[in-house]
Motif scaffolding. Structure first.
Motif, PDB file in Angstrom:
ATOM      1  N   ASP A  23     -10.322   1.350   2.427  1.00 32.28           N
ATOM      2  CA  ASP A  23      -9.330   1.890   1.503  1.00 32.28           C
ATOM      3  C   ASP A  23      -8.829   0.723   0.642  1.00 32.28           C
ATOM      4  O   ASP A  23      -9.061  -0.441   0.980  1.00 32.28           O
ATOM      5  CB  ASP A  23      -8.181   2.525   2.309  1.00 32.28           C
ATOM      6  N   THR A  50      -3.361   1.951   8.715  1.00 39.55           N
ATOM      7  CA  THR A  50      -3.478   1.713   7.272  1.00 39.55           C
ATOM      8  C   THR A  50      -3.916   0.276   7.014  1.00 39.55           C
ATOM      9  O   THR A  50      -4.849   0.025   6.240  1.00 39.55           O
ATOM     10  CB  THR A  50      -2.119   1.992   6.589  1.00 39.55           C
ATOM     11  N   LYS A  96       0.843  -1.204   0.000  1.00 39.38           N
ATOM     12  CA  LYS A  96       0.000   0.000   0.000  1.00 39.38           C
ATOM     13  C   LYS A  96       0.875   1.250   0.000  1.00 39.38           C
ATOM     14  O   LYS A  96       1.751   1.407   0.852  1.00 39.38           O
ATOM     15  CB  LYS A  96      -0.891   0.013   1.256  1.00 39.38           C
ATOM     16  N   THR A  97       0.625   2.111  -0.961  1.00 38.92           N
ATOM     17  CA  THR A  97       1.328   3.390  -1.046  1.00 38.92           C
ATOM     18  C   THR A  97       0.288   4.495  -1.129  1.00 38.92           C
ATOM     19  O   THR A  97      -0.640   4.394  -1.936  1.00 38.92           O
ATOM     20  CB  THR A  97       2.198   3.432  -2.330  1.00 38.92           C
ATOM     21  N   TYR A  98       0.410   5.519  -0.293  1.00 37.10           N
ATOM     22  CA  TYR A  98      -0.475   6.675  -0.455  1.00 37.10           C
ATOM     23  C   TYR A  98       0.071   7.528  -1.599  1.00 37.10           C
ATOM     24  O   TYR A  98       1.288   7.541  -1.843  1.00 37.10           O
ATOM     25  CB  TYR A  98      -0.529   7.495   0.835  1.00 37.10           C
TER      26      TYR A  98
END
Ligand SMILES: Nc1ncnc2c1ncn2[C@@H]1O[C@H](COP(=O)(O)OP(=O)(O)O)[C@@H](O)[C@H]1O
Ligand SMILES: [Mg+2]
Length: 215
Positions: free
Chosen positions: A53, A44, A10-12
């Protein structure tokens, strides 16, 4: 397995990966403590498991459903029917009474069972507070409402993000005891983020998140 997290990344937007390669599994009825330093990606990960998300690679399955394959209505249905969340900041709806907050999620999913709700209300010590609004409750009372709201729909998986992080020691102990009792009695699984080793030690297993991985 009720929950599997498989090589999730996961990368924002605009940032470096917060979760590099995270894998874990949780069986029906199991409890798992997730620890890790502030900023390590615990919230997260919880938000990904709760379908709040999305992630860019890997897979998460909850009760046989692969989250990457779900569209927005599918994710909403999962949150309504199978997964519930409790947060550090309680997140009650300020314009609703305790009674209305308690039944809110179960009503959305048409899973309201009045007998169970009154049982929950009594067990959580909320019977005398049903007409109050959240701002007139202590932190411990607010979190007990949030736990009741989460458990009212009998989720298979409860996600709790530092649920006692804003409570004093006495309220923390009461909230944790109630949550563990309810989880065990309903057969739900629990994934709980905590800083406290004492709390982590009361759960079946512990996973530590660091550098974007479970160690
Ligand atoms: N919505 C977001 N947008 C951009 N960066 C975020 C967002 N949420 C969290 N982060 C960043 O991701 C990292 C992990 O955050 P978080 O999952 O909240 O960690 P923890 O819960 O372990 O303290 C932090 O560096 C944080 O600043
Ligand atoms: Mg967090």
């Amino acid at each position: 397995m009720l929950l599997t997290v498989d090589h999730v990344r996961k990368t924002y937007p605009g940032g470096r990966p917060v979760l590099q390669d995270v894998s874990l599994a949780l069986d029906h009825g199991q409890t798992l403590a997730l620890t890790g330093e502030s900023g390590s990606g615990k919230s997260t990960l919880l938000n990904l498991v709760g379908a709040l998300d999305t992630f860019e690679s890997g897979e998460i399955t909850v009760d046989g459903q692969a989250l990457s394959s779900l569209n927005d209505p599918g994710r909403a249905a999962l949150r309504r029917d199978r997964v519930a969340m409790v947060f550090q900041q309680f997140n009650l709806i300020p314009s609703l009474t305790v009674a209305q907050n308690l039944s809110f999620h179960a009503r959305l999913g048409e899973r309201l069972d009045k007998g169970w709700l009154s049982d929950l209300t009594r067990r959580l010590g909320l019977a005398d507070l049903l007409d109050r609004y959240p701002e007139y409750l202590s932190g411990g009372q607010q979190q007990r409402v949030a736990i009741g709201r989460a458990m009212a729909a009998r989720p298979k998986l409860l996600l709790a993000d530092e649920p006692t992080g804003n409570l004093d020691e006495t309220a923390s102990a009461a909230v944790l005891d109630l949550m563990l009792d309810l989880v065990r009695d309903t057969g739900a699984a629990l994934l709980l983020v905590t800083h406290s080793l004492d709390i982590a030690n009361r759960l079946d297993r512990r996973a530590h998140l660091a550098s974007g991985r479970i160690t």
